[in-house]
Write a protein that holds these residues in place. Structure first.
Motif, PDB file in Angstrom:
ATOM      1  N   ASP A 179       9.196   1.364  -2.538  1.00 45.75           N
ATOM      2  CA  ASP A 179      10.277   0.491  -2.075  1.00 45.75           C
ATOM      3  C   ASP A 179      11.644   1.157  -2.278  1.00 45.75           C
ATOM      4  O   ASP A 179      11.840   1.918  -3.217  1.00 45.75           O
ATOM      5  CB  ASP A 179      10.238  -0.845  -2.823  1.00 45.75           C
ATOM      6  CG  ASP A 179       8.985  -1.663  -2.457  1.00 45.75           C
ATOM      7  OD1 ASP A 179       8.345  -1.355  -1.439  1.00 45.75           O
ATOM      8  OD2 ASP A 179       8.670  -2.606  -3.210  1.00 45.75           O
ATOM      9  N   HIS A 205       2.646   2.336  -2.927  1.00 40.47           N
ATOM     10  CA  HIS A 205       1.650   1.260  -2.805  1.00 40.47           C
ATOM     11  C   HIS A 205       1.326   1.018  -1.335  1.00 40.47           C
ATOM     12  O   HIS A 205       2.055   1.470  -0.449  1.00 40.47           O
ATOM     13  CB  HIS A 205       2.137  -0.016  -3.510  1.00 40.47           C
ATOM     14  CG  HIS A 205       3.527  -0.453  -3.130  1.00 40.47           C
ATOM     15  ND1 HIS A 205       4.666   0.173  -3.592  1.00 40.47           N
ATOM     16  CD2 HIS A 205       3.969  -1.446  -2.323  1.00 40.47           C
ATOM     17  CE1 HIS A 205       5.741  -0.432  -3.103  1.00 40.47           C
ATOM     18  NE2 HIS A 205       5.339  -1.411  -2.309  1.00 40.47           N
ATOM     19  N   HIS A 221       3.841   3.441   0.875  1.00 40.83           N
ATOM     20  CA  HIS A 221       5.295   3.575   0.787  1.00 40.83           C
ATOM     21  C   HIS A 221       5.715   3.243  -0.638  1.00 40.83           C
ATOM     22  O   HIS A 221       4.952   2.643  -1.395  1.00 40.83           O
ATOM     23  CB  HIS A 221       5.992   2.600   1.759  1.00 40.83           C
ATOM     24  CG  HIS A 221       5.813   1.159   1.365  1.00 40.83           C
ATOM     25  ND1 HIS A 221       4.633   0.469   1.600  1.00 40.83           N
ATOM     26  CD2 HIS A 221       6.626   0.289   0.720  1.00 40.83           C
ATOM     27  CE1 HIS A 221       4.749  -0.761   1.134  1.00 40.83           C
ATOM     28  NE2 HIS A 221       5.943  -0.899   0.571  1.00 40.83           N
TER      29      HIS A 221
HETATM   30 FE   LIG Z   1       6.477  -2.417  -0.839  1.00 38.63          FE
END
Ligand SMILES: [Fe+2]
Ligand SMILES: O=C(O)CCC(=O)C(=O)O
Length: 351
Positions: free
Chosen positions: A230, A285, A228
């Motif tokens: 952020d 990440h 994903h």
């Molecule tokens: Fe994250």
């Protein structure tokens, strides 16, 4: 299944699964053949995730040399490791310790601050939407920690009794640090230093997520956190002091994030990728799990006031760099909707 025939939204704590089950449940497993999640590269020192000295970045005598390094780090990796951030090593240990003590409490005690089935704030793990969903091997405590009048203390652990004061002090330290970083980022783009802060608004939000990753028998088939990016402007991650697990995707290759004692791992989130019109990238990440050891981390997400419309800064749009993103509002909400459907939330904004 719940009584209404739907899928039960709140699953069992991963911590309990480890104690009770011989096998890893199927909804945590990826591919039968072995995925080699641990096979990521360890970047070399010269070519790896940059390490930046925040004291040098914020002092007038050295900033001119450090700002281009920040620019390069966020353009190529979208992240860096921050040293000399001003927080004592003993204080960071304290932050780790209060969360460790909380996760060590009996389940009944932890459930006193359990999240509601349709909400994310509090103690819990993945919301379950379908039986096909792959779940993350982690339990979490997720708290809205800023602004002050939006704290919902019913979700904050009462035990250990210094949990609250430690989290409040950590929040204030990172709130100040986020201003330093957002100003430096603007300067590194030759922009007025307050421009990202102004875009975030006076009532910008901060969310803290403690993650506890229990050991897992099948580290090649299970992820602690699926890939994903952020939804934040920036994220501060306090890593476990001993156990690695975070990996960053760059040029289609996974790289391990090394542990640097007392450094903070800082990454750009989607909302800065949008505001910077793609100059700074929000890196994808993931987290791998460990066969023998548990891992604990604390991620602080800074996000704009949900009432603010977020769009690329005018100064960063011209003929050579056309507009790449549409305006978005309350991206955190959009983020969770897309994420649940397995889509990259950034697609909501890309032109
Ligand atoms: Fe994250
Ligand atoms: O625990 C980690 O290492 C990373 C957690 C993370 O990526 C997140 O909470 O968004």
């Amino acid at each position: 299944m719940d009584e209404s025939g739907g899928v039960e939204k709140v699953g069992r704590a991963v911590q309990e699964l480890v104690l009770k089950a011989d096998n890893v449940p199927k909804n945590y497993m990826y591919d039968e053949g072995g995925c080699g999640f641990g096979d990521a590269l360890m970047p070399s020192e010269d070519d790896g995730i940059p390490v930046l000295d925040l004291l040098r970045l914020s002092s007038s005598s050295s900033a001119q040399q450090e700002l281009p390094k920040l620019h390069r780090a966020l353009h190529s990796w979208g992240c860096f490791q921050a040293i000399n951030h001003g927080m004592e090593s003993s204080f960071l240990d304290k932050v780790r310790e209060v969360s460790k003590q909380f996760f060590q409490l009996p389940t009944e005690e932890k459930k006193k601050c359990a999240r509601e089935p349709n909400d994310i704030e509090g103690y819990g793990n993945d919301t379950i939407y379908s039986e096909k969903q792959r779940l993350d091997w982690t339990d979490r405590v997720f708290l809205k920690v800023h602004p002050e009048d939006q704290r919902q203390f019913k979700f904050w652990p009462q035990s250990p009794n210094d949990f609250r004061s430690t989290v409040l002090q950590y929040t204030e330290s990172l709130r100040l640090l986020s201003e330093v970083i957002l100003k430096a980022m603007a300067k590194s783009l030759n922009l007025e230093e307050n421009c990202f802060l102004n875009e975030s608004g006076e009532r910008s939000n901060m969310f803290l997520r403690f993650c506890y990753y229990p050991p897992c028998q099948m580290p090649d088939h299970v992820l602690g956190f699926k890939p994903h990016a952020d939804g934040s402007t920036i994220t501060f991650l306090l890593q476990d002091k001993q156990v690695e697990g975070l990996q960053v995707l760059k040029d289609d290759q996974w790289f391990k994030v090394p542990i640097i004692p007392d450094a903070l791992f800082i990454n750009v989130g989607d909302q800065i990728e949008i505001m910077s019109n793609g100059i700074f990238r929000s890196p994808v990440h993931r987290v791998v799990v460990n066969k023998e050891k548990e891992r604990l981390t604390a991620a602080m997400f800074c996000t704009p006031d949900p009432e603010k419309v977020i769009k690329p800064l005018d100064m960063l749009v011209d003929e050579t760099r056309p507009l790449l993103y549409r305006p978005v509002k309350n991206y955190v909400e959009i983020f969770f909707q897309y994420y649940q459907q397995g889509k990259r939330p950034m697609e909501a904004s890309k032109i």
